[in-house]
Design an enzyme around this catalytic site. Structure first.
Site, short mmCIF file in Angstrom:
data_model
loop_
_atom_site.label_atom_id
_atom_site.label_comp_id
_atom_site.label_asym_id
_atom_site.label_seq_id
_atom_site.Cartn_x
_atom_site.Cartn_y
_atom_site.Cartn_z
N HIS A 155 -11.00 16.81 -18.17
CA HIS A 155 -11.34 15.99 -19.34
C HIS A 155 -10.27 16.08 -20.41
CE1 HIS A 155 -15.85 15.74 -18.36
NE2 HIS A 155 -15.30 14.55 -18.24
N ARG B 126 -12.23 4.23 -12.89
CA ARG B 126 -12.67 5.28 -11.96
C ARG B 126 -14.13 5.58 -12.28
NH1 ARG B 126 -6.93 7.35 -12.45
NH2 ARG B 126 -6.22 7.67 -10.32
N ARG C 40 -14.01 0.24 -9.78
CA ARG C 40 -13.98 0.81 -8.43
C ARG C 40 -15.33 1.45 -8.14
NH1 ARG C 40 -9.67 5.34 -6.88
NH2 ARG C 40 -10.94 6.68 -8.20
N GLU D 44 -5.16 2.60 0.61
CA GLU D 44 -4.87 4.03 0.42
C GLU D 44 -4.65 4.71 1.76
OE1 GLU D 44 -7.09 5.66 -3.25
OE2 GLU D 44 -8.63 4.61 -2.09
N ASN E 155 -1.47 7.34 -4.83
CA ASN E 155 -1.70 8.79 -4.74
C ASN E 155 -2.20 9.15 -3.35
OD1 ASN E 155 -1.21 8.60 -7.48
ND2 ASN E 155 -3.37 8.68 -8.04
N ASP E 156 -3.22 8.45 -2.90
CA ASP E 156 -3.76 8.74 -1.58
C ASP E 156 -2.86 8.20 -0.48
OD1 ASP E 156 -6.08 10.34 -1.76
OD2 ASP E 156 -7.11 8.68 -2.75
N ARG F 225 -2.26 16.05 -1.70
CA ARG F 225 -1.78 15.77 -3.05
C ARG F 225 -2.09 16.88 -4.04
NH1 ARG F 225 -5.83 10.73 -4.69
NH2 ARG F 225 -5.69 11.39 -6.84
N CYS G 40 -2.38 0.72 -8.43
CA CYS G 40 -3.12 1.43 -9.48
C CYS G 40 -2.96 2.94 -9.36
CB CYS G 40 -4.59 1.05 -9.48
SG CYS G 40 -5.44 1.54 -7.97
C1 PEP Z 1 -4.93 6.59 -5.67
O1 PEP Z 1 -5.29 7.23 -4.68
O2 PEP Z 1 -3.75 6.28 -5.90
C2 PEP Z 1 -5.94 6.17 -6.66
C3 PEP Z 1 -5.64 5.34 -7.62
O3 PEP Z 1 -7.17 6.73 -6.54
P1 PEP Z 1 -7.50 8.24 -7.02
O4 PEP Z 1 -6.26 8.81 -7.62
O5 PEP Z 1 -8.61 8.10 -7.98
O6 PEP Z 1 -7.88 8.89 -5.72
MG MG Z 2 -7.43 7.34 -4.23
#
Ligand code: PEP
Ligand code: MG
Length: 840
Positions: free
Chosen positions: A465, A572, A608, A702, A725-726, A736, A773
């Site tokens: 947070h 999110r 999402r 992803e 990210n994923d 990650r 994103c």
């Molecule tokens: C991602 O995976 O890039 C993504 C935006 O989702 P999160 O980071 O919430 O898993």
């Molecule tokens: Mg993700």
């Protein structure tokens, strides 16, 4: 020579000091004087003077006589271990007392069996200035009998030598009881061997390091940051000696926590129990690396804000009284939290209200109260037990919720003491570079953009947070600096490059000057980027690229719009639900989504669906434990096995007004079938609600397979949004969240870029828009490459938006495509970054 007459402070038998069972006193290390075996549990003033120090545990105090002699009175041997039990101080520090005035009552009979000896000591603590002229021993004495005379011999301590030589160190004190008499004496004795001045600072107080009394007067406790500064010839060697002494415990054992005997309930985030660490020393620049949470540059001095352990009263004053106190304190906190209805704090406050009202916590606390504990003790113990449980969970985000539990523990304890909140970062001087074990959300109350220069956390994660709030305020933030953070002294000069995740401690003058000019340049550039950020984003040739914001809380939408966000490309939604103990109703969800849509003022809001499961358990959603949670029930897979949860969320999104603003985005999509199933649900719920207008439904890319088979997937989607990210962790097979492979997890790896290109080609075949994103969308050096690959929407952290817009305005689409082509052909992420002139 003036002589001070001292009168017996105890009734008992006077003994020579050498008869003291404590070898440190017996050896005269603390000062000259005498011992007395008391027969009555009372300590009285041997002379008139000021109470210069009173130990927190009530077993010792010092009187500074009107002539300046400092008389230390120590009741018993090792009585510090009693943690205050049985001692009743009758005076306060700073109070003037008369000869014979009662100072401390103590329960002699109860203490005798618990400690080595009750033989007590009276010594002159500032022996360099006063000496014992005469002393009476080996006979019974009563209160007020003349017993010792003290004569002034001059003042020789603490004078700074005529030399510019100086050295210092800072470190967290790992002695369970802090600098009580014995360790203070060891320190002072070593310090006295140094000709120049020795200053010791802790808790904002500075003491002469050669004076036992002054050292005790600082009132240090386990975990306090001790700064020792030595001046004069040989300062370096003295610092080394003193540092080794402090690290060795100054004759006391090194503890891995505050003293248990003292019933110390460590509150909130406690200081680390790790072995003592040597602080960095001026003169050599050192770099400490953590994880970047919010990019930005800063230079200045460290303000340490490690969370102290605090004494909480263990025993209650009656079951019903303590129960009522707890209820009243919780009500006070609830009222204050419900007043926070705006801004990024509102959602955190809502989560904290849930915790304050949690029936399991209240039940656990009341059980302790029923067992005789105080409200403070009981509530704190209940929260910390829950925090420890959360901290042990595999999922980093759930573990980060432990900070909220500690935070709420502190808030209620503060309310029990009649205070509204723990003092926050807003109270620190402007520009402070705050170093903490972990910043708690409540500490960010009232914080305004620009007030704090940087936040540096030893622990924590980028999704905590506090990190989210810091991102909303644009405060450069580094998390997970690890144990090396403990070595950064309070007040140390540092350069923070939060984009790179580095803290340079004790930089050279040249490095500092370079950093300052970069910061000035950065500030100027940011100001002009921000001034232009309200314009829609276009490339140099006019090609339109939308720049949206990633959001997770009510309140962030308005801030994002101020940064130039043209909508929200990723809400999110799990951030809204993580702290819940029961599933949010459709209406509760609608209220949150609608509030964010309203903040965005008609701009698109891509929500999402819940992205939890496996490694991200929700307390109201029990799922089986998995061997490989990242490859298990995650994202939409959870929604499909718990369709009632998904349908509730879909209905809430479908009800957001005006229709057309909210869009639905599905996380972790692997197959066409999944999207068809979700589409069917969406359509069924839309009809059931009687909504005529269609709603856009998109898939997150992803999973590498979804990128490769994007053409088929695009047929059943209205848009794609790439979660880099994923996608990066799955494409590179690098977790990650695993620091061991963190250096390699880079979305600019040509293999990942190739997958993004495939996704864009597949979407293009059906005229679908592709967004990014994930974290790459907030990286200005990645932006032109992503656009060159075919991406036309970037959803970034709000504070990054002005820079992303400015970065794109410098390129034409042809230049972006040429850059992207070279990037996909590059040998690795480093080469790609070299193409863009950026470092990883
Ligand atoms: C991602 O995976 O890039 C993504 C935006 O989702 P999160 O980071 O919430 O898993
Ligand atoms: Mg993700």
């Amino acid at each position: 020579m003036s002589v001070l007459q001292l009168f017996s402070p105890f009734a008992g038998r006077a003994l020579p000091l050498t008869a003291s069972p404590d070898p440190v006193f017996a050896g005269g290390l603390i000062g000259d004087g005498l011992a007395i075996d008391p027969e009555v549990g009372e300590l009285r003033a041997p002379c008139a003077g000021i109470v210069a120090s009173l130990q927190a545990s009530g077993h010792a105090l010092t009187i500074r006589s009107d002539t300046g002699a400092e008389i230390l009175l120590h009741i018993g041997v090792d009585t510090v271990n009693l943690g205050g039990a049985g001692f009743t101080p009758l005076v306060r520090e700073g109070q003037h007392v008369a000869t014979g005035e009662r100072l401390i009552d103590f329960d002699l009979a109860a203490m005798r069996p618990k400690v080595a000896s009750m033989v007590s000591m009276m010594v002159v603590a500032n022996g360099e200035a006063f000496g014992v002229a005469s002393v009476v021993t080996d006979r019974p004495v009563g209160f007020g009998d003349p017993i010792m005379t003290v004569a002034a011999v001059g003042d020789t301590v603490g004078t700074s030598a005529n030399s510019s030589e100086a050295a210092e160190f800072s470190l967290p004190l790992k002695i369970a009881h802090g600098l009580h008499a014995r360790p203070a004496a060891q320190f002072a004795n070593a310090a006295k061997a140094h000709a120049g001045a020795v200053h010791v600072t802790a808790n904002g107080k500075t003491a002469n390091g050669k004076s036992v009394v002054a050292l005790m007067g600082i009132g240090t406790r386990f975990g306090d940051i001790l700064n020792v500064r030595v001046e004069g010839p040989g300062a370096d060697a003295t610092v080394d000696t003193l540092l080794d002494l402090v690290l060795s415990g100054l004759g006391d054992p090194i503890a891995d926590g505050p003293a248990p005997e003292a019933d110390v309930a460590a509150l909130a985030a406690r200081t680390s129990g790790d072995a003592p660490v040597k602080p960095f020393r001026p003169g050599t620049a050192v770099a400490v690396r953590g994880r970047s949470a919010v990019a930005g540059l800063a230079a200045g001095r460290i303000v340490r804000r490690y969370h102290d352990a605090r004494n909480l009263p263990r025993d209650g004053t009656g079951i019903s009284i303590e129960r009522d106190r707890l209820a009243a304190a919780r009500a006070r906190v609830l009222t204050r939290l419900s007043e926070e209805t705006e801004g990024p704090r509102a959602a955190v406050a809502a989560a904290h209200r849930e915790i304050v009202d949690d029936p399991a916590l209240v039940e656990a606390a009341e059980a302790d109260i029923a067992a005789g504990r105080s409200a403070e003790w009981a509530w704190n113990a209940a929260c910390l037990a829950q925090a420890d449980m959360l901290a042990g969970l595999a999922d980093a985000r759930m573990a980060e919720r432990a900070a909220d539990m500690r935070d709420v523990a502190g808030q209620v304890v503060a309310a029990l003491a009649g205070r509204d909140a723990v003092s926050g970062l807003a109270d620190l001087p402007a520009g402070s570079l705050v170093l903490s074990d972990e910043i708690l959300p409540s500490e960010t109350t009232g914080l305004t953009p620009g007030h704090i220069g940087a936040i540096l956390m030893r622990d924590g994660g980028p999704t905590s947070h506090a990190a989210i709030i810091a991102a909303g305020l644009g405060i450069p933030t580094i998390v997970a600096l690890g144990p090396e953070a403990d070595r950064i002294p309070d007040g140390a000069e540092v350069i923070v490059d939060a984009g790179l995740g580095t803290v340079t401690v004790y930089p050279t003058e040249a490095e500092l000057a370079a950093a300052r000019s970069r910061i000035a340049g950065d500030a100027g550039r940011k100001a002009s980027q921000r001034a232009n950020a309200q314009a829609e984003c276009r490339l140099a040739d006019g090609t339109r690229v939308e720049v949206f914001a990633n959001l997770g809380r009510v309140g962030e939408g308005a801030l994002a719009v101020a940064e130039g966000a043209e909508g929200c490309g990723l809400l999110r939604s799990e951030f809204l639900f993580l702290d819940r103990t029961s599933a949010p109703s459709e209406d509760e969800q609608l209220a949150q989504y609608q509030a964010i849509a309203d903040e965005l003022g008609g701009r698109p809001l891509i929500i999402r669906t819940l992205d939890v499961g496996g490694d991200k358990p929700l307390s109201y959603l029990p799922l089986p434990k998995e061997e490989n949670p990242f490859l298990g029930l995650r994202g939409i897979r959870v929604g499909l096995i718990r369709p009632e949860l998904l349908r509730t969320q879909l209905r809430a999104i479908l009800r957001v007004k005006p229709y057309g603003v909210a869009r639905i985005m599905v996380p972790m999509v692997a197959s066409v079938t999944e999207m068809i199933t979700v589409r069917t649900m969406v359509e069924e719920e839309r009809l059931r609600l009687g909504r005529v207008e269609p709603i856009q439904l998109g898939a997150m890319i992803e999973i590498p397979a979804a990128a490769v088979a994007a053409r088929q997937l695009a047929e059943v989607c209205d848009f794609f949004s790439i979660g880099t990210n994923d996608l990066t962790q799955y494409a590179l097979a690098m977790d990650r969240g695993n620091p061991a492979v963190a250096a390699g997890v880079d979305a600019l790896h040509p293999g990942v870029l190739g997958l993004i290109r495939l996704a864009c080609e597949g979407a293009g075949a059906h005229g679908r828009v592709v967004a990014v994103c994930g974290g790459a969308a907030s990286d200005p050096s990645a932006a032109p490459i992503l656009v060159g690959l075919g991406v036309r929407e970037l959803s970034a952290a709000p504070a990054a938006i002005p820079e992303i817009k400015a970065a794109l305005a410098a390129f034409t689409v042809n230049q972006c495509q040429a850059l992207a082509e070279r990037a996909v052909q590059a040998q690795g992420a480093e080469e790609v970054r070299a193409l863009t002139g950026a470092s990883a």
